[in-house]
Design an enzyme around this catalytic site. Structure first.
Site, PDB file in Angstrom:
ATOM      1  N   GLU A  39       1.726   9.973   7.555  1.00  2.96           N
ATOM      2  CA  GLU A  39       1.884   8.952   7.809  1.00  2.96           C
ATOM      3  C   GLU A  39       2.855   8.165   8.014  1.00  2.96           C
ATOM      4  O   GLU A  39       2.927   7.256   8.899  1.00  2.96           O
ATOM      5  CB  GLU A  39       0.544   8.373   7.811  1.00  2.96           C
ATOM      6  CG  GLU A  39      -1.065   8.576   8.082  1.00  2.96           C
ATOM      7  CD  GLU A  39      -1.882   7.676   7.154  1.00  2.96           C
ATOM      8  OE1 GLU A  39      -1.717   6.619   7.192  1.00  2.96           O
ATOM      9  OE2 GLU A  39      -3.335   7.999   7.124  1.00  2.96           O
ATOM     10  N   ASP A  99      -5.225   3.295  -2.172  1.00  2.00           N
ATOM     11  CA  ASP A  99      -6.257   4.128  -0.936  1.00  2.00           C
ATOM     12  C   ASP A  99      -6.409   5.686  -1.894  1.00  2.00           C
ATOM     13  O   ASP A  99      -5.607   6.109  -1.937  1.00  2.00           O
ATOM     14  CB  ASP A  99      -6.096   3.283   0.230  1.00  2.00           C
ATOM     15  CG  ASP A  99      -6.547   4.051   0.915  1.00  2.00           C
ATOM     16  OD1 ASP A  99      -7.024   5.426   1.037  1.00  2.00           O
ATOM     17  OD2 ASP A  99      -6.546   3.709   2.335  1.00  2.00           O
ATOM     18  N   HIS A 146      -5.359   8.145   0.684  1.00  2.00           N
ATOM     19  CA  HIS A 146      -3.847   8.525   0.515  1.00  2.00           C
ATOM     20  C   HIS A 146      -3.670   8.717  -1.112  1.00  2.00           C
ATOM     21  O   HIS A 146      -3.184  10.075  -1.111  1.00  2.00           O
ATOM     22  CB  HIS A 146      -3.500   7.877   0.803  1.00  2.00           C
ATOM     23  CG  HIS A 146      -3.517   7.095   2.378  1.00  2.00           C
ATOM     24  ND1 HIS A 146      -3.057   7.451   3.088  1.00  2.00           N
ATOM     25  CD2 HIS A 146      -3.351   5.831   2.275  1.00  2.00           C
ATOM     26  CE1 HIS A 146      -3.289   6.619   4.055  1.00  2.00           C
ATOM     27  NE2 HIS A 146      -3.298   5.315   3.803  1.00  2.00           N
ATOM     28  N   GLU A 203     -12.486   0.992   3.813  1.00  5.75           N
ATOM     29  CA  GLU A 203     -11.634   1.655   4.501  1.00  5.75           C
ATOM     30  C   GLU A 203     -11.854   3.156   5.411  1.00  5.75           C
ATOM     31  O   GLU A 203     -11.166   3.645   4.313  1.00  5.75           O
ATOM     32  CB  GLU A 203     -10.553   0.668   4.379  1.00  5.75           C
ATOM     33  CG  GLU A 203      -8.880   1.447   6.177  1.00  5.75           C
ATOM     34  CD  GLU A 203      -7.987   1.430   5.173  1.00  5.75           C
ATOM     35  OE1 GLU A 203      -7.434  -0.027   6.089  1.00  5.75           O
ATOM     36  OE2 GLU A 203      -8.042   2.389   4.960  1.00  5.75           O
ATOM     37  N   ARG A 232     -11.368  10.642   4.622  1.00  5.73           N
ATOM     38  CA  ARG A 232     -11.666  10.070   5.382  1.00  5.73           C
ATOM     39  C   ARG A 232     -13.080   9.405   6.251  1.00  5.73           C
ATOM     40  O   ARG A 232     -13.300   7.999   6.306  1.00  5.73           O
ATOM     41  CB  ARG A 232     -10.639   9.658   6.194  1.00  5.73           C
ATOM     42  CG  ARG A 232      -9.742   8.936   5.518  1.00  5.73           C
ATOM     43  CD  ARG A 232      -9.064   7.909   6.565  1.00  5.73           C
ATOM     44  NE  ARG A 232      -7.793   7.136   6.168  1.00  5.73           N
ATOM     45  CZ  ARG A 232      -6.722   6.258   6.596  1.00  5.73           C
ATOM     46  NH1 ARG A 232      -6.030   6.976   7.531  1.00  5.73           N
ATOM     47  NH2 ARG A 232      -6.698   5.118   5.830  1.00  5.73           N
ATOM     48  N   GLU A 275       0.339  -1.366  -0.189  1.00  3.89           N
ATOM     49  CA  GLU A 275      -0.260   0.025  -0.143  1.00  3.89           C
ATOM     50  C   GLU A 275       0.613   1.437  -0.104  1.00  3.89           C
ATOM     51  O   GLU A 275       1.853   1.568   1.162  1.00  3.89           O
ATOM     52  CB  GLU A 275      -0.791  -0.225   1.264  1.00  3.89           C
ATOM     53  CG  GLU A 275      -2.009   1.079   1.749  1.00  3.89           C
ATOM     54  CD  GLU A 275      -3.003   1.402   2.028  1.00  3.89           C
ATOM     55  OE1 GLU A 275      -2.839  -0.114   3.180  1.00  3.89           O
ATOM     56  OE2 GLU A 275      -4.000   1.769   2.100  1.00  3.89           O
ATOM     57  N   HIS A 300      -8.364   0.315  -1.438  1.00  3.84           N
ATOM     58  CA  HIS A 300      -9.086   1.107   0.328  1.00  3.84           C
ATOM     59  C   HIS A 300     -10.042   2.006  -0.783  1.00  3.84           C
ATOM     60  O   HIS A 300      -9.675   3.264  -1.351  1.00  3.84           O
ATOM     61  CB  HIS A 300      -7.961   1.809   0.898  1.00  3.84           C
ATOM     62  CG  HIS A 300      -7.750   0.098   1.627  1.00  3.84           C
ATOM     63  ND1 HIS A 300      -6.162   0.483   2.552  1.00  3.84           N
ATOM     64  CD2 HIS A 300      -8.618  -0.920   1.407  1.00  3.84           C
ATOM     65  CE1 HIS A 300      -6.356  -0.804   3.080  1.00  3.84           C
ATOM     66  NE2 HIS A 300      -7.420  -1.460   2.507  1.00  3.84           N
TER      67      HIS A 300
HETATM   68  C1  LER Z   1      -3.210   3.548   6.513  1.00  2.86           C
HETATM   69  O1  LER Z   1      -3.855   4.887   6.596  1.00  2.86           O
HETATM   70  C2  LER Z   1      -3.721   3.019   5.467  1.00  2.86           C
HETATM   71  O2  LER Z   1      -4.735   2.897   4.522  1.00  2.86           O
HETATM   72  C3  LER Z   1      -4.393   1.278   6.087  1.00  2.86           C
HETATM   73  O3  LER Z   1      -4.619   0.496   5.103  1.00  2.86           O
HETATM   74  C4  LER Z   1      -2.341   1.012   6.036  1.00  2.86           C
HETATM   75  O4  LER Z   1      -3.422  -0.715   6.372  1.00  2.86           O
HETATM   76 MN    MN Z   2      -5.968   2.331   3.567  1.00  2.00          MN
END
Ligand code: LER
Ligand code: MN
Length: 272
Positions: free
Chosen positions: A159, A186, A189, A247, A218, A153, A212
């Site tokens: 982070e 994700d 991110h 997520e 978020r 990821e 994700h």
């Molecule tokens: C961390 O911010 C994240 O997105 C998770 O999926 C980390 O495993």
């Molecule tokens: Mn993630």
């Protein structure tokens, strides 16, 4: 494209998980909320009764897409880039334990925050990169023997300082050269790190194993200002057939966020 929902046991410092509670109860709750697939974030897989979990999943006709492993870093401080060989070996061992569980559940294993940070000094960073690559290669080879895939990821700069962008993660994957390890994006991110989310997905199409979904704040998809239509269109264009897992922070509450997030994504998919 199949939609999955994140679940964790309570008490982790890692917050953006939709359902937190007893795993078997939360799998039932995800089913009630209209999901057929879950992503399980697990601190130590040795604490999981895999047979009982497999029975519950079978009974409901559900699957586990992925196992999240970041709690080992966040809560236990074990990680690949550590200069302490005992700490990095513990992280590798933890991933191998996850792989054993993943074999029983038919899931992939996420390599996210467990890769650890870089020291932030150009010379020392080289050593940390080499340690991370060695640890990940060992995990990948073990996973390959068990027919399990790993997903690496890319995580935003606030982070971690190690693999923030899709391009950085792809470069690392190229060096690693293990076909059972792929890219994991994700949208939360990506919204911080990428110039164009849809173009990034298209550029990474040969590497993408998992994604994700979270909105700009978020919260679950549909509660922020991210353009999910173009993200889903790009995924459709590259014929992405793997899982997307929500997520997100469990807002406005776990049930409503999970239900409305699913309806929002499914509604957009139907219109594509
Ligand atoms: C961390 O911010 C994240 O997105 C998770 O999926 C980390 O495993
Ligand atoms: Mn993630």
């Amino acid at each position: 494209m199949k939609l999955s929902l994140t679940i964790s046991a309570p008490g982790s410092r890692f917050a953006p998980i939709m359902l937190q509670g007893d795993y078997l109860e939360m799998i039932r709750e995800a089913h009630r909320l209209g999901y057929e697939t879950v992503e399980l974030h697990i601190r130590d897989p040795k604490t999981i009764d895999a047979d009982a979990m497999a029975r519950t999943l079978d009974e409901l006709g559900m699957k586990v897409s992925t196992i999240g492993t970041g709690q080992a870093y966040v809560d236990d401080r074990i990680y690949f880039t550590s200069t302490d060989p005992e700490v990095s070996a513990a992280a590798v061992q933890r991933i191998k334990d996850h792989v054993r569980l993943a074999t029983k559940l038919g899931a992939a294993v996420i390599i996210g925050t467990i890769k650890g940070p870089l020291p932030g000094d150009p010379e020392e960073d080289q050593g940390a990169l080499a340690r991370a690559a060695k640890c990940l290669a060992e995990c990948a080879d073990f996973a390959a023997q068990h027919n399990v895939e790993l997903t690496l990821e890319a995580i935003n700069r606030y982070e971690t300082n190690f693999l923030n962008t899709a391009a950085e993660a792809v470069e690392f994957l190229r060096g690693l050269d293990r076909p059972n390890v792929g890219l994991h994006l994700d949208t939360f991110h990506m919204n911080i790190e990428e110039v164009d989310l849809a173009q990034t997905i298209r550029d990474c199409r040969h590497y993408l194993f998992h994604i994700h979904l979270a909105d700009s704040n978020r919260w679950p998809p549909g509660y922020g200002h991210l353009d999910f239509e173009s993200v889903l269109k790009a995924l459709k264009d590259i014929q992405y057939g793997r899982y997307m897992a929500i997520e997100s922070l469990p807002r406005p509450n776990p049930q409503e966020g999970a239900r409305r997030g699913r309806e929002y994504i499914q509604g957009l998919l139907e219109e594509l």
